[in-house]
Enzyme design. Structure first.
Site, PDB file in Angstrom:
ATOM      1  N   SER A 140       0.818  -1.212   0.000  1.00 46.38           N
ATOM      2  CA  SER A 140       0.000   0.000   0.000  1.00 46.38           C
ATOM      3  C   SER A 140       0.854   1.266   0.000  1.00 46.38           C
ATOM      4  O   SER A 140       1.642   1.480  -0.912  1.00 46.38           O
ATOM      5  CB  SER A 140      -0.960  -0.027   1.196  1.00 46.38           C
ATOM      6  N   ASP A 151      11.570   5.381  -9.092  1.00 49.82           N
ATOM      7  CA  ASP A 151      11.052   5.705 -10.420  1.00 49.82           C
ATOM      8  C   ASP A 151      12.142   6.233 -11.362  1.00 49.82           C
ATOM      9  O   ASP A 151      12.991   7.035 -10.951  1.00 49.82           O
ATOM     10  CB  ASP A 151       9.940   6.749 -10.294  1.00 49.82           C
ATOM     11  N   LYS A 167      -0.544  -3.978  -3.967  1.00 52.59           N
ATOM     12  CA  LYS A 167      -1.891  -3.510  -3.633  1.00 52.59           C
ATOM     13  C   LYS A 167      -2.338  -2.519  -4.704  1.00 52.59           C
ATOM     14  O   LYS A 167      -3.225  -2.799  -5.490  1.00 52.59           O
ATOM     15  CB  LYS A 167      -1.927  -2.873  -2.245  1.00 52.59           C
TER      16      LYS A 167
END
Length: 265
Positions: A140, A151, A167
């Site tokens: 989560s 990223d 999730k």
């Protein structure tokens, strides 16, 4: 209370109190209960474990980072293993401490307008190397923090460990009546700065794929005996309770920083 090495029982008086369970941990507590965050003093490597995201997590992390900065932090280990998530707002606030500007997160509902969350330059910590530890129980909000730092748009951190839980969805709670009934439902999906969605494991497995959650840059799979050794070491280092030895009171059997590092592959 009956102690395993003593005959009989003893009574202990306790006062009711509101207990604030910490979500930001160092590698060890000192004798006064204060967290120690610098795990490698010679190379100035800090270690911070975040066990969940609550209303105090961002403030507690800032306090830990400030303490590390004051003693010459040169690199940071951020441990998100076994972190089930919590408040998305806390995870976003923490991510913002490491990203100076640009998109951090986009939430996309099935119908309606996407929500965009961007970083703020003010309050950003200096650009020291970061390693983020993750495993299959990193879920989560903790996947969001790990995913944004990894990223390709920012390459702010290296992820080490195992693929995260997967999730990748936003839940909302709606009051259904005046008697306290509530409905919790999935309202949107998470998208990282480069556009990729954090895929749900259940959804991806049905398609015969294994690319759910966030994949680490360096995979390190831990076995059950290794996990137990890590847990035992953490418990000894974090314990506030003194150990009874005969009629004397002594400190707990804490491990050195070298022993702590060696216990965790």
């Amino acid at each position: 209370i009956r102690h395993s090495n003593e005959d009989g029982i003893c009574d202990i008086s306790m006062d009711r109190a509101k207990i604030m369970v910490p979500s930001v941990h160092g590698w060890q507590r000192d004798e006064t209960g204060k967290w120690l965050y610098m795990i490698d003093d010679s190379n100035k490597i800090g270690y911070i474990r975040i066990s969940s995201f609550n209303a105090r997590t961002a403030d507690d992390l800032e306090e830990a980072l400030t303490q590390l900065e004051e003693i010459g932090l040169k690199g940071l280990i951020l441990d998100l293993r076994f972190n089930p998530g919590g408040l998305l707002s806390a995870a976003v606030e923490i991510t913002d401490k490491f990203i100076s500007e640009g998109l951090m997160l986009r939430t996309q509902p099935r119908c309606g307008v996407s929500a965009y969350i961007s970083a703020h330059k003010e309050g950003t910590y200096r650009d020291c190397p970061i390693v983020v530890l993750v495993n299959q129980f990193t879920a989560s909000a903790s996947e969001i923090l790990a995913g944004v730092l990894q990223d390709p748009k920012y390459k702010r951190a290296i992820l080490v460990g195992q693929r995260t839980y997967g999730k990748g969805s936003v839940q909302s709670i709606m009051n259904c009546s005046d008697k306290g009934t509530q409905l919790k439902y999935t309202a949107a999906f998470y998208h990282l700065p480069s556009g990729q969605r954090v895929e749900s494991r259940d959804f991806v497995e049905k398609l015969g794929r294994i690319d759910w959650g966030i994949s680490p840059d360096v995979e390190v799979v831990l076995h059950s005996d290794e996990l137990q050794r890590i847990a035992d070491t953490q418990k000894a280092n974090e314990c506030l309770i003194t150990k009874r030895q005969e009629n004397n009171i002594s400190g707990t059997n804490r491990h050195s920083s070298m022993d702590t590092v060696n216990s965790d592959p």
